[in-house]
Design an enzyme around this catalytic site. Sequence first.
Site, PDB file in Angstrom:
ATOM      1  N   ASP A 167       0.571  -1.352   0.387  1.00 38.40           N
ATOM      2  CA  ASP A 167       0.497  -0.022  -0.011  1.00 38.40           C
ATOM      3  C   ASP A 167       0.767   1.248   0.133  1.00 38.40           C
ATOM      4  OD1 ASP A 167      -2.062   1.857  -0.254  1.00 38.40           O
ATOM      5  OD2 ASP A 167      -2.793   1.101   2.048  1.00 38.40           O
ATOM      6  N   ASN A 362      25.213   0.608  -0.492  1.00 40.54           N
ATOM      7  CA  ASN A 362      24.079   0.068  -1.711  1.00 40.54           C
ATOM      8  C   ASN A 362      22.652  -0.125  -0.779  1.00 40.54           C
ATOM      9  OD1 ASN A 362      23.911  -1.616   0.647  1.00 40.54           O
ATOM     10  ND2 ASN A 362      24.830  -3.672  -0.225  1.00 40.54           N
ATOM     11  N   ASP A 470      21.998 -12.130  46.398  1.00 39.56           N
ATOM     12  CA  ASP A 470      20.627 -12.560  47.223  1.00 39.56           C
ATOM     13  C   ASP A 470      19.892 -13.215  46.158  1.00 39.56           C
ATOM     14  OD1 ASP A 470      20.487 -10.207  45.256  1.00 39.56           O
ATOM     15  OD2 ASP A 470      19.171  -9.114  47.015  1.00 39.56           O
TER      16      ASP A 470
END
Length: 486
Positions: A167, A362, A470
């Site tokens: 689109d 490119n 922890d």
Amino acid sequence: MGCISSKKRRIRSMSTFVLSRIDELRILPSTFVKINNQAFSNVYQSGRTLGKGAFGEVRFCTHKKTSARRAVKIFKKSDFFEENYMQRLLGEIEILKFLDHPNIIRAYEFFEDSEEFYIVMEHCRGGELFEALVKWKRFKESDAAMIMKQLFSCLSYMHSKNIAHRDLKLENILFDEKSEGLGIKLIDFGAAGYFSKNQELTGSFGTPYYIAPEVLVGGYTEKCDLWSAGVIMYILLTGKPPFDGTTEEEILNSIKQMKYNSNSTEAFQKLSEEAKDLINRLLTPEKDRINARDALEHDWIKNNFSEPPTADDIMRTSWGNLSGFKTGNKIKEAIITFIITQLASSQDIKSARETFKKLDENGDGKLSRGELEKGFKMLNGYTPELLDRIMKEVNTDKNGCIGYTDFLKAATDMKKLATATNLQNTFDAFDKDGSGKISADELKWALQGENIEDLDIWNELIYQVDQNGDGEIDLKEFCDIVSRHF
């Protein structure tokens, strides 16, 4: 920033299997593009309407916590009368997560409530290409070439990923900034779809004036996008559409005949022979139509497009950042990726973005070793060995090329971006339950979503940075991950 705890670290060994799985973990641009379970209005302040379409609207919005300026595409569920509309929306979300190109709109996150879907994206301040054309009537060839090279670059990149937009039109191309050159962003992937070399695309997608003739009659390939690009190029250069008609039916019939206005338009007659040749190669039967990569190599693009000069100091700065970049551990890599993809502003990444575009000779949306060498080999400190190390460190996909976001992560000065505020916001995004600590489960959720993985992997990642033993990561430890690796 935190500092390394003096507490003696426990010693343990981890299986080779777990360590190899950690090495395989990829932190990608899409890693943090997720559905946010909070209410949209709790996270963003909605603003003015930027545009409206058949199934929703686009509004300006501001992230309440970070003040980031973004746009949100809002879809009302009540408008989805057919199931395929929902499928298209979900497809758009997946494709937006997957795409990583400087000229393709970036998605940040998604929301859903009982009435609406929300796609939060970059806010492009420059407006639609269509609006600019209305104002300027038509573009001179050098400006049109700058726009078309970026569009062909998007298509070359997307088609290499087996994605067709389906689109393309002026309204789906935005200018990135109001007065900063002609940098574009391709938007609206609601009609986009995946294709394979062995199976044609199906479904009638597109907009009259832009739709390819083969789409009107049956199966087609990704080259439908090149036809639409040809229509856009024709309109930019002449100010008029290439196919006439007083009704939609007449326009579509004219498209099927593939006879565009090449003689009756004075503006077309004044175009260079190279411009006419490229239009001819685009507005032609599908089997003869040029592909995006070859369009980038066409004489009209090469002779009319001039990459805006990138200052030497910007190139040197980018090279210096690349030279000093080291991946470190996976959590540090994740923090940098989150800051670049979710928190950094357009200005924050401007220098690295300009360098990427300069190097991408490119126009395929990724950097090869040869492109890097050509751009940097004259700078102080360059050696082939250093370039080899950069390719190894920066190339997340391990595909031999460096992607856009990977380059931004390595070429941007992260010492400036790793502010206390950005680190706090990143930590909060990982700390799902808001406890002030990141557990193995939360780390897995942040980096792997809801996929089930052996928690040994995530426990080991935490162990590598857990200073107080922890089994979780607190804010000081989180900040120290970054400070210790710069």
